[in-house]
Enzyme design. Structure first.
Site, PDB file in Angstrom:
ATOM      1  N   ASP A  19      19.552 -41.358 101.105  1.00 43.54           N
ATOM      2  CA  ASP A  19      20.336 -41.665  99.902  1.00 43.54           C
ATOM      3  C   ASP A  19      20.308 -43.161  99.606  1.00 43.54           C
ATOM      4  OD1 ASP A  19      21.918 -41.175  97.739  1.00 43.54           O
ATOM      5  OD2 ASP A  19      23.758 -40.804  98.866  1.00 43.54           O
ATOM      6  N   ASN A  67      19.609 -31.573  92.197  1.00 43.62           N
ATOM      7  CA  ASN A  67      18.820 -32.674  91.619  1.00 43.62           C
ATOM      8  C   ASN A  67      18.035 -32.250  90.369  1.00 43.62           C
ATOM      9  OD1 ASN A  67      18.019 -34.171  94.842  1.00 43.62           O
ATOM     10  ND2 ASN A  67      19.628 -34.734  93.411  1.00 43.62           N
ATOM     11  N   ILE A 194      28.058 -34.172 103.262  1.00 48.28           N
ATOM     12  CA  ILE A 194      26.940 -33.337 103.723  1.00 48.28           C
ATOM     13  C   ILE A 194      26.103 -32.849 102.531  1.00 48.28           C
ATOM     14  CG2 ILE A 194      26.332 -31.225 105.011  1.00 48.28           C
ATOM     15  CD1 ILE A 194      27.488 -33.450 106.764  1.00 48.28           C
ATOM     16  N   GLU A 206      25.540 -33.964 115.551  1.00 43.38           N
ATOM     17  CA  GLU A 206      26.228 -35.263 115.555  1.00 43.38           C
ATOM     18  C   GLU A 206      25.943 -35.963 114.231  1.00 43.38           C
ATOM     19  OE1 GLU A 206      28.286 -36.440 117.882  1.00 43.38           O
ATOM     20  OE2 GLU A 206      28.000 -34.579 118.997  1.00 43.38           O
TER      21      GLU A 206
HETATM   22  C1  FPP Z   1      18.651 -39.895  96.795  1.00 42.82           C
HETATM   23  O1  FPP Z   1      18.843 -41.200  96.313  1.00 42.82           O
HETATM   24  C2  FPP Z   1      17.222 -39.626  96.915  1.00 42.82           C
HETATM   25  C3  FPP Z   1      16.568 -38.609  96.277  1.00 42.82           C
HETATM   26  C4  FPP Z   1      17.246 -37.653  95.399  1.00 42.82           C
HETATM   27  C5  FPP Z   1      15.111 -38.450  96.417  1.00 42.82           C
HETATM   28  C6  FPP Z   1      14.552 -38.775  97.765  1.00 42.82           C
HETATM   29  C7  FPP Z   1      13.125 -39.094  97.613  1.00 42.82           C
HETATM   30  C8  FPP Z   1      12.436 -40.009  98.355  1.00 42.82           C
HETATM   31  C9  FPP Z   1      13.018 -40.709  99.479  1.00 42.82           C
HETATM   32  C10 FPP Z   1      11.035 -40.367  98.038  1.00 42.82           C
HETATM   33  C11 FPP Z   1      10.056 -39.273  98.019  1.00 42.82           C
HETATM   34  C12 FPP Z   1      10.125 -38.366  99.162  1.00 42.82           C
HETATM   35  C13 FPP Z   1       9.066 -37.998  99.906  1.00 42.82           C
HETATM   36  C14 FPP Z   1       9.254 -36.997 100.980  1.00 42.82           C
HETATM   37  C15 FPP Z   1       7.734 -38.566  99.718  1.00 42.82           C
HETATM   38  P1  FPP Z   1      19.552 -41.371  94.907  1.00 42.82           P
HETATM   39  O2  FPP Z   1      18.485 -41.339  93.863  1.00 42.82           O
HETATM   40  O3  FPP Z   1      20.608 -40.341  94.737  1.00 42.82           O
HETATM   41  O4  FPP Z   1      20.168 -42.794  95.034  1.00 42.82           O
HETATM   42  P2  FPP Z   1      21.559 -43.298  94.430  1.00 42.82           P
HETATM   43  O5  FPP Z   1      22.641 -42.463  95.063  1.00 42.82           O
HETATM   44  O6  FPP Z   1      21.623 -44.726  94.856  1.00 42.82           O
HETATM   45  O7  FPP Z   1      21.494 -43.137  92.937  1.00 42.82           O
END
Ligand code: FPP
Length: 247
Positions: A19, A67, A194, A206
């Site tokens: 995150d 998402n 979670i 954990e």
């Molecule tokens: C949450 O951060 C992250 C996601 C919804 C996407 C996760 C994707 C990656 C780490 C990159 C691609 C993955 C792979 C496996 C190549 P957020 O966008 O909710 O951040 P924020 O809470 O700060 O807005």
């Protein structure tokens, strides 16, 4: 100390809620997708770190069912990133003995992404050093409801079928199909939730929360989480004395 006793302290299965990509980008006045791109570099580093340490399973929450409600340009960018990541890292996964799996309603993913994933899952099927599972279009509540409905269908279809299921049987109806549950969950970016991730599987996991945003999460940050895990006493409902007696 026997090899087995030393081994106990390394979590066999680590799960991560990655995150903070959006906030990382916003702090730099960049588009959110820049945060996801930087986040994909962290993915590669953490996979290497787990492999070096002897972690057997790493499960990453890469895209939740919720998402899908994000702005369409972010979803398209994330899907394009995922597709190129899976394509580009395929050889590296094979070379390092890392098996790729997915959990979630992956039939909702764009065809191109699914094609790359399917190919990597197939080509890494014999890899046995470590398993990397990407949770994609994943919702733990949906997973549990699907399993309940499967139990009901089985019961209705077969008179002989026991109408009661035990925990192991239920576990095998989930995407994770009876695999080892996570020993350690890491969530980055200071959120203490979670978020519909592995609710059944994390009964005794954990939990470790860090303020670090996912794109900034480094090998050192990962080791801090492992060190904290090593200080925890996992009792699974027993007493400290009972645990020590069997250690
Ligand atoms: C949450 O951060 C992250 C996601 C919804 C996407 C996760 C994707 C990656 C780490 C990159 C691609 C993955 C792979 C496996 C190549 P957020 O966008 O909710 O951040 P924020 O809470 O700060 O807005």
């Amino acid at each position: 100390m026997s090899a087995d006793k030393g081994r106990k302290k390394i979590p066999r299965h680590v799960a991560i809620i990655m995150d903070g990509n959006g906030r990382w980008a916003a702090q730099r006045k960049l588009h959110r997708l820049e945060g996801h791109h930087k986040g994909s570099e962290t993915v590669e580093e953490v996979v290497e770190c787990c492999r070096d340490l002897g972690v057997e399973e790493l499960t990453l929450y890469a895209f939740s069912q919720e998402n899908w409600a994000r702005p369409s340009d972010e979803i398209e960018g994330l899907m394009a990133l995922l597709k190129s990541f899976v394509f580009q890292k395929r050889e590296k996964l094979i070379k390092n003995g890392i098996r790729l799996l997915t959990i979630g309603q992956t039939d909702r993913l764009p065809e191109g992404v699914l094609k790359e994933l399917t190919r990597s899952i197939y080509e890494t099927r014999q890899c046995s050093t470590m398993t990397l599972t990407l949770a994609l279009s994943y919702s733990s509540r949906s997973e549990i409801i699907d399993a309940v409905n499967q139990v009901l269908r089985n019961a209705m279809a077969n008179e002989e079928f026991s109408k009661m299921v035990n925990e192991d049987e239920f576990d095998r109806l989930l995407f994770t199909e009876g695999r080892t549950p996570p020993d350690l969950l890491i969530r980055t970016s200071g959120e203490h939730r979670i978020s519909n991730f592995l609710l059944w599987q994390m009964a005794y996991t954990e939990l470790y929360f860090t303020e670090t945003l996912w794109p900034d999460f480094s090998r050192d940050d990962f080791m801090k989480a492992i060190n904290e895990y090593q200080r925890r006493e996992r009792r699974f409902g027993k007493t400290t004395e009972q645990i020590r007696a069997t250690a």
